[in-house]
Design a protein around this motif. Structure first.
Motif, PDB file in Angstrom:
ATOM      1  N   UNK A 100       0.836  -1.200   0.000  1.00  0.00           N
ATOM      2  CA  UNK A 100       0.000   0.000   0.000  1.00  0.00           C
ATOM      3  C   UNK A 100       0.869   1.247   0.000  1.00  0.00           C
ATOM      4  N   UNK A 101       1.942   1.197   0.803  1.00  0.00           N
ATOM      5  CA  UNK A 101       2.807   2.374   0.881  1.00  0.00           C
ATOM      6  C   UNK A 101       3.501   2.623  -0.446  1.00  0.00           C
ATOM      7  N   UNK A 102       3.958   1.497  -1.112  1.00  0.00           N
ATOM      8  CA  UNK A 102       4.617   1.662  -2.407  1.00  0.00           C
ATOM      9  C   UNK A 102       3.647   2.193  -3.443  1.00  0.00           C
ATOM     10  N   UNK A 103       2.405   1.724  -3.411  1.00  0.00           N
ATOM     11  CA  UNK A 103       1.414   2.202  -4.384  1.00  0.00           C
ATOM     12  C   UNK A 103       1.127   3.673  -4.176  1.00  0.00           C
ATOM     13  N   UNK A 104       1.036   4.060  -2.913  1.00  0.00           N
ATOM     14  CA  UNK A 104       0.764   5.475  -2.626  1.00  0.00           C
ATOM     15  C   UNK A 104       1.907   6.359  -3.110  1.00  0.00           C
ATOM     16  N   UNK A 105       3.164   5.893  -2.893  1.00  0.00           N
ATOM     17  CA  UNK A 105       4.291   6.691  -3.371  1.00  0.00           C
ATOM     18  C   UNK A 105       4.291   6.798  -4.887  1.00  0.00           C
ATOM     19  N   UNK A 106       3.932   5.655  -5.580  1.00  0.00           N
ATOM     20  CA  UNK A 106       3.910   5.684  -7.040  1.00  0.00           C
ATOM     21  C   UNK A 106       2.827   6.625  -7.552  1.00  0.00           C
ATOM     22  N   UNK A 107       1.660   6.559  -6.926  1.00  0.00           N
ATOM     23  CA  UNK A 107       0.588   7.462  -7.342  1.00  0.00           C
ATOM     24  C   UNK A 107       0.953   8.903  -7.051  1.00  0.00           C
ATOM     25  N   UNK A 108       1.614   9.104  -5.930  1.00  0.00           N
ATOM     26  CA  UNK A 108       2.002  10.466  -5.570  1.00  0.00           C
ATOM     27  C   UNK A 108       2.984  11.039  -6.588  1.00  0.00           C
ATOM     28  N   UNK A 109       3.916  10.128  -7.073  1.00  0.00           N
ATOM     29  CA  UNK A 109       4.865  10.589  -8.085  1.00  0.00           C
ATOM     30  C   UNK A 109       4.156  10.952  -9.376  1.00  0.00           C
ATOM     31  N   UNK A 110       3.165  10.106  -9.780  1.00  0.00           N
ATOM     32  CA  UNK A 110       2.444  10.405 -11.022  1.00  0.00           C
ATOM     33  C   UNK A 110       1.554  11.628 -10.878  1.00  0.00           C
ATOM     34  N   UNK A 111       1.035  11.849  -9.662  1.00  0.00           N
ATOM     35  CA  UNK A 111       0.208  13.034  -9.464  1.00  0.00           C
ATOM     36  C   UNK A 111       1.030  14.312  -9.572  1.00  0.00           C
ATOM     37  N   UNK A 112       2.283  14.161  -9.182  1.00  0.00           N
ATOM     38  CA  UNK A 112       3.136  15.339  -9.261  1.00  0.00           C
ATOM     39  C   UNK A 112       3.515  15.686 -10.685  1.00  0.00           C
ATOM     40  N   UNK A 113       3.442  14.648 -11.604  1.00  0.00           N
ATOM     41  CA  UNK A 113       3.804  14.895 -12.998  1.00  0.00           C
ATOM     42  C   UNK A 113       2.571  15.275 -13.800  1.00  0.00           C
ATOM     43  N   UNK A 114       2.744  16.037 -14.841  1.00  0.00           N
ATOM     44  CA  UNK A 114       1.585  16.403 -15.681  1.00  0.00           C
ATOM     45  C   UNK A 114       1.101  15.204 -16.491  1.00  0.00           C
ATOM     46  N   UNK A 115      -0.184  15.036 -16.647  1.00  0.00           N
ATOM     47  CA  UNK A 115      -0.778  13.917 -17.385  1.00  0.00           C
ATOM     48  C   UNK A 115      -0.551  14.111 -18.888  1.00  0.00           C
ATOM     49  N   UNK A 116      -0.112  13.035 -19.599  1.00  0.00           N
ATOM     50  CA  UNK A 116       0.080  13.155 -21.046  1.00  0.00           C
ATOM     51  C   UNK A 116      -1.219  13.559 -21.724  1.00  0.00           C
TER      52      UNK A 116
END
Length: 505
Positions: free
Chosen positions: A57-73
């Motif tokens: 869960x923690x790894x998924x949250x970090x991954x989502x957090x990283x993608x949220x920080x990046x602009x969506x293609x």
């Protein structure tokens, strides 16, 4: 006279007691002193390390957090939503598909489909320019027999020829020296080894004679010969075959010639030769004609037979191909008398044809019945096509373009229901697999001899990995087939059944 006198005492030592004491000695035995040493071994330094994954869960949250920080293609979300239904449909469709059922990946066998093991030759035959006209394996599968003659035009009826055999299991095999050479007074046009006795070989000659050789007899190998009489053929014999008789364990020799007769011979050693058991005549006026046949009786009244095949499923059925392209189904039990004079003939001629298939455009050189289906057979001739037939239909089920030249022989594989091989006038042997989507050769055998036709071939039923091919340059090539060409797939028999159930157009 007597007086008292005191004398000193005298002592005498005992020699016996002294010798006994000197013989006694004291001895002892003791091990050497044991040396002991204490030693220690110790590493210079120690290190302690550990590895631990983070909670999912923690790894998924970090991954989502990283993608949220990046602009969506741009357009990605719309694209995924647009193709989602189509992708799901395809996934469900693939999950229900049986396209890859029974498929087995072979990660190890990367060998060539065919490879040449031996190139057998008889120097005397090659020097005279003789062709290999027929090849046949012994019932043990270890001996290959070949016949020499000619397939080209010309007057060679009086030219001497040979029958040669090689034992491939023999140590020290010499490809340029046959183990046995039989001299024949004329060209040999057909050859067939006995199905149970490896020493017996039946052959047909250009003179019309049928010969039986016993290779175990060194002095006189000719066991029986028909000779020239009213009962025998008077034209070249193009096919011989062993036929099981009603008597258990006995076989007869069936021979077919261009004179239009098919004769069944039995061997009578008491009479010293062949005895005619049954005779069949192919007469044009007595042939059945199918609705699709445009055949018209013309020319000679007899039909010259160029090929013959026995049904492995029905002992009463045999197939005949003619010089004029006729393809006939015949019966041994036919009692119809042939409308031809049989003066001097000891056996009454019978008309065996019961069904006629659609005629070919040229001579039928070869016919072979399927060993896996009772109604299927293949035929080939001068048109370069191999036709797949059903005994129940006049028109062929399938036609395969094999060559732009003649096809001299076609034969089913003894282990693969959908595989057959064809020897062509261009020198190649094409191996086809009807289970493939494309009707292209699964393998091609080409020895590289320009202008040298492949005149005959024979699968080894005892060792299905071996295929013998005879050529006009006087050589016999023994080829090894890969597992893909010899091992039957699980659904192959059902595919052959589907082909057999098709309705010809």
């Amino acid at each position: 006279m007597f007086t008292d006198e005191a004398l000193d005492s005298v002592s005498v030592c005992s020699l016996w007691r002294k010798s006994r004491q000197s013989a006694q000695e004291s001895r002892g035995c003791q091990t050497r002193a044991i040396n002991s040493t204490e030693a220690e071994v110790q590493t210079v330094s120690t290190t302690v390390s550990c590895t631990q994954t983070e909670p999912q869960d923690q790894a998924t949250e970090q991954l989502l957090q990283q993608h949220l920080d990046q602009p969506e293609p741009p357009g990605l979300k719309d694209f995924l939503q647009r193709v989602e239904d189509a992708v799901i449909r395809e996934l469900v469709r693939n999950a229900r598909s049986h396209a890859f059922d029974w498929f087995q990946v072979n990660w190890e066998d990367h060998s060539q489909p065919v490879s040449c093991l031996h190139r057998l030759q008889h120097p005397s035959a090659q020097e005279r320019g003789l062709h290999v006209t027929s090849v046949s394996w012994s019932c043990t599968g270890s001996v290959i027999a070949c016949a020499y003659g000619r397939i080209d035009d010309g007057d060679w009826s009086t030219e001497k020829s040979y029958v040669c055999t090689w034992n491939l299991d023999r140590r020290g095999l010499n490809p340029k020296q046959a183990d046995l050479v039989l001299d024949v007074h004329t060209a040999v046009t057909a050859l067939c080894c006995h199905p149970e006795q490896p020493a017996l070989i039946a052959g047909g000659l250009y003179s019309g004679e049928v010969v039986l050789w016993d290779t175990s007899r060194t002095q006189d190998p000719v066991l029986a010969q028909t000779g020239l009489s009213a009962d025998s053929h008077r034209e070249p014999v193009y096919q011989v075959a062993w036929v099981p008789l009603q008597k258990r364990g006995e076989f007869g020799v069936l021979s077919a010639s261009s004179g239009g007769r098919v004769l069944l011979w039995t061997v009578d050693l008491d009479q010293g030769g062949f005895v005619l058991n049954a005779a069949y005549a192919m007469l044009r006026q007595q042939l059945p004609h199918s609705s699709s046949s445009s055949f018209k009786a013309r020319g000679s009244s007899t039909v010259g037979v160029t090929s013959l095949a026995l049904s492995p499923w029905d002992s009463d059925t045999f197939l005949v191909g003619s010089e004029g392209g006729l393809l006939l189904r015949c019966s041994f039990s036919s009692q119809t008398p042939a409308a031809v004079s049989s003066e001097g003939q000891s056996v009454t001629l019978r008309a065996p044809a019961v069904f006629s298939f659609r005629p070919r455009s040229g001579p039928v050189h070869s016919i072979h019945c399927s060993p896996f289906h009772r109604n299927l057979f293949v035929s080939a001739g001068t048109d370069g096509l191999v036709h797949l037939h059903s005994l129940l239909q006049a028109n062929p089920l399938l036609s395969v373009r094999v060559s732009d030249s003649y096809i001299f022989q076609v034969q089913w594989s003894p282990t693969r229901p959908l595989l057959f091989a064809a020897a062509t006038g261009q020198g190649e042997v094409q191996i086809f697999d009807l289970g493939r989507r494309s009707l292209r050769p699964a393998a091609t055998i080409d020895q590289g001899g320009a202008g040298q036709a492949a005149t005959c071939l024979s699968f080894n039923c005892q060792n299905p990995h071996l295929l013998a091919v005879g050529r006009t340059d006087g050589t016999v090539g023994v080829w090894q087939l890969s597992a893909d060409l010899t091992e039957q797939s699980p659904r192959e028999s059902s595919q052959l059944e589907q082909i057999a159930n098709q309705v010809a157009e």
